[in-house]
Design a protein around this motif. Structure first.
Motif, PDB file in Angstrom:
ATOM      1  N   VAL A   1       0.720  -1.110   0.078  1.00 48.46           N
ATOM      2  CA  VAL A   1      -0.006  -0.130  -0.068  1.00 48.46           C
ATOM      3  C   VAL A   1       0.802   1.212   0.158  1.00 48.46           C
ATOM      4  O   VAL A   1       1.632   1.416   0.935  1.00 48.46           O
ATOM      5  CB  VAL A   1      -0.924  -0.099   1.297  1.00 48.46           C
ATOM      6  CG1 VAL A   1      -1.831   1.298   1.202  1.00 48.46           C
ATOM      7  CG2 VAL A   1      -1.811  -1.090   1.202  1.00 48.46           C
ATOM      8  N   HIS A   2       1.069   1.953  -1.253  1.00 50.32           N
ATOM      9  CA  HIS A   2       1.841   3.195  -1.260  1.00 50.32           C
ATOM     10  C   HIS A   2       1.406   4.186  -0.177  1.00 50.32           C
ATOM     11  O   HIS A   2      -0.024   3.980   0.057  1.00 50.32           O
ATOM     12  CB  HIS A   2       1.844   3.559  -2.660  1.00 50.32           C
ATOM     13  CG  HIS A   2       2.838   4.626  -2.996  1.00 50.32           C
ATOM     14  ND1 HIS A   2       2.652   6.136  -2.947  1.00 50.32           N
ATOM     15  CD2 HIS A   2       4.202   4.641  -3.144  1.00 50.32           C
ATOM     16  CE1 HIS A   2       3.458   6.759  -3.132  1.00 50.32           C
ATOM     17  NE2 HIS A   2       4.614   5.888  -3.092  1.00 50.32           N
TER      18      HIS A   2
ATOM     19  N   VAL B   1      -8.117  -3.879   2.146  1.00 54.56           N
ATOM     20  CA  VAL B   1      -7.665  -3.564   0.865  1.00 54.56           C
ATOM     21  C   VAL B   1      -8.049  -3.461  -0.185  1.00 54.56           C
ATOM     22  O   VAL B   1      -9.000  -4.865  -0.560  1.00 54.56           O
ATOM     23  CB  VAL B   1      -6.013  -3.751   0.705  1.00 54.56           C
ATOM     24  CG1 VAL B   1      -5.135  -3.224   1.962  1.00 54.56           C
ATOM     25  CG2 VAL B   1      -5.930  -5.238   0.708  1.00 54.56           C
TER      26      VAL B   1
ATOM     27  N   LYS C   1      -7.564   3.467   0.889  1.00 53.46           N
ATOM     28  CA  LYS C   1      -8.473   4.573   0.708  1.00 53.46           C
ATOM     29  C   LYS C   1      -9.497   4.047  -0.348  1.00 53.46           C
ATOM     30  O   LYS C   1     -10.649   4.393  -0.270  1.00 53.46           O
ATOM     31  CB  LYS C   1      -7.932   5.905   0.241  1.00 53.46           C
ATOM     32  CG  LYS C   1      -7.249   5.983  -1.070  1.00 53.46           C
ATOM     33  CD  LYS C   1      -6.870   7.291  -1.234  1.00 53.46           C
ATOM     34  CE  LYS C   1      -6.189   7.423  -2.641  1.00 53.46           C
ATOM     35  NZ  LYS C   1      -5.528   8.799  -2.790  1.00 53.46           N
ATOM     36  N   LYS C   2      -9.194   3.199  -1.375  1.00 57.88           N
ATOM     37  CA  LYS C   2     -10.138   2.905  -2.374  1.00 57.88           C
ATOM     38  C   LYS C   2     -11.012   1.794  -1.838  1.00 57.88           C
ATOM     39  O   LYS C   2     -11.941   1.479  -2.715  1.00 57.88           O
ATOM     40  CB  LYS C   2      -9.478   2.481  -3.658  1.00 57.88           C
ATOM     41  CG  LYS C   2      -8.784   3.902  -4.289  1.00 57.88           C
ATOM     42  CD  LYS C   2      -8.063   3.567  -5.734  1.00 57.88           C
ATOM     43  CE  LYS C   2      -7.491   4.733  -6.320  1.00 57.88           C
ATOM     44  NZ  LYS C   2      -6.581   4.489  -7.321  1.00 57.88           N
TER      45      LYS C   2
ATOM     46  N   SER D   1      -4.396  -0.278  -2.225  1.00 50.83           N
ATOM     47  CA  SER D   1      -5.096   0.747  -1.581  1.00 50.83           C
ATOM     48  C   SER D   1      -6.115   0.664  -0.225  1.00 50.83           C
ATOM     49  O   SER D   1      -6.963  -0.092  -0.803  1.00 50.83           O
ATOM     50  CB  SER D   1      -5.817   1.400  -2.722  1.00 50.83           C
ATOM     51  OG  SER D   1      -6.501   2.748  -2.446  1.00 50.83           O
TER      52      SER D   1
ATOM     53  N   TYR E   1     -15.723   5.751  -1.041  1.00 51.38           N
ATOM     54  CA  TYR E   1     -14.702   6.232  -1.949  1.00 51.38           C
ATOM     55  C   TYR E   1     -15.331   6.775  -3.369  1.00 51.38           C
ATOM     56  O   TYR E   1     -15.873   6.206  -3.959  1.00 51.38           O
ATOM     57  CB  TYR E   1     -13.589   5.337  -2.099  1.00 51.38           C
ATOM     58  CG  TYR E   1     -12.249   6.060  -3.177  1.00 51.38           C
ATOM     59  CD1 TYR E   1     -11.611   6.825  -2.621  1.00 51.38           C
ATOM     60  CD2 TYR E   1     -12.279   5.587  -4.183  1.00 51.38           C
ATOM     61  CE1 TYR E   1     -10.651   7.467  -3.321  1.00 51.38           C
ATOM     62  CE2 TYR E   1     -11.312   6.262  -5.233  1.00 51.38           C
ATOM     63  CZ  TYR E   1     -10.165   6.940  -4.794  1.00 51.38           C
ATOM     64  OH  TYR E   1      -9.522   7.472  -5.669  1.00 51.38           O
TER      65      TYR E   1
ATOM     66  N   ILE F   1      -5.250  -2.763  -6.674  1.00 55.67           N
ATOM     67  CA  ILE F   1      -5.178  -1.775  -7.789  1.00 55.67           C
ATOM     68  C   ILE F   1      -4.314  -2.047  -8.992  1.00 55.67           C
ATOM     69  O   ILE F   1      -4.724  -1.687  -9.936  1.00 55.67           O
ATOM     70  CB  ILE F   1      -5.043  -0.324  -7.470  1.00 55.67           C
ATOM     71  CG1 ILE F   1      -3.660  -0.246  -6.464  1.00 55.67           C
ATOM     72  CG2 ILE F   1      -6.220   0.203  -6.489  1.00 55.67           C
ATOM     73  CD1 ILE F   1      -3.312   1.151  -5.982  1.00 55.67           C
TER      74      ILE F   1
ATOM     75  N   SER G   1       0.746   6.960  -0.709  1.00 56.47           N
ATOM     76  CA  SER G   1      -0.513   7.999  -1.310  1.00 56.47           C
ATOM     77  C   SER G   1      -1.918   7.376  -1.248  1.00 56.47           C
ATOM     78  O   SER G   1      -2.803   7.998  -1.619  1.00 56.47           O
ATOM     79  CB  SER G   1      -0.110   8.419  -2.737  1.00 56.47           C
ATOM     80  OG  SER G   1      -0.070   7.266  -3.335  1.00 56.47           O
ATOM     81  N   GLU G   2      -1.777   5.951  -0.829  1.00 54.05           N
ATOM     82  CA  GLU G   2      -3.038   5.216  -0.971  1.00 54.05           C
ATOM     83  C   GLU G   2      -3.530   4.977   0.419  1.00 54.05           C
ATOM     84  O   GLU G   2      -4.667   4.017   0.448  1.00 54.05           O
ATOM     85  CB  GLU G   2      -2.914   3.970  -2.000  1.00 54.05           C
ATOM     86  CG  GLU G   2      -2.626   4.182  -3.180  1.00 54.05           C
ATOM     87  CD  GLU G   2      -3.758   4.742  -3.933  1.00 54.05           C
ATOM     88  OE1 GLU G   2      -4.928   4.323  -3.612  1.00 54.05           O
ATOM     89  OE2 GLU G   2      -3.611   5.390  -5.159  1.00 54.05           O
TER      90      GLU G   2
END
Length: 130
Positions: free
Chosen positions: A33-34, A58, A74-75, A72, A80, A61, A36-37
């Protein structure tokens, strides 16, 4: 269970780095999970959002040809992508003439203020030099 792009899975955070978090998936594979995610807002320090051992949901993606799995958090959230109400109300649209009048008024006020400052610094007109 094969890992497909778009699927939502439960995983466990196994490691945290300054660029993201590694999450172990149910079939024993690990994805990243980067940073930014992780959340909808800017994440400066990932440790404020995740800890090693956390259970997270998660969304897959991407799956690279080399087997790397991009995840991700957040997704994976239900809401979202839904637009919320605007954060700040819009200003009423001004006509060009209104904008120009406001600009001229501000400009004149600033010039008057600058003239006052320079006169007090120099001593004003007719000040004796000595």
């Amino acid at each position: 269970m094969s890992i497909e792009v778009g699927s939502k899975l439960q995983g466990k955070v196994t490691g945290i780095t300054n660029f993201g978090a590694f999450v172990e998936l149910p079939d024993g594979k690990t994805g990243l999970v980067h940073i930014s995610e992780v959340a909808d807002n800017y994440v400066k320090d990932i440790n404020e959002h995740l800890s090693q051992g956390d259970e997270v949901e998660v969304k897959v993606i991407n799956v690279g040809d080399d087997g790397k799995i991009g995840l991700s958090i957040k997704k994976a959230k239900e809401n979202y992508g839904r637009r919320t109400a605007p954060k700040k109300p819009r200003k009423p649209v001004e006509s060009f003439e209104q904008k120009m009048n406001n600009f001229l008024k501000d400009s004149e006020d600033r010039l008057a203020s600058l003239k006052k400052q320079t006169e007090t610094k120099r001593g004003g007109r007719g000040a004796k030099r000595g």
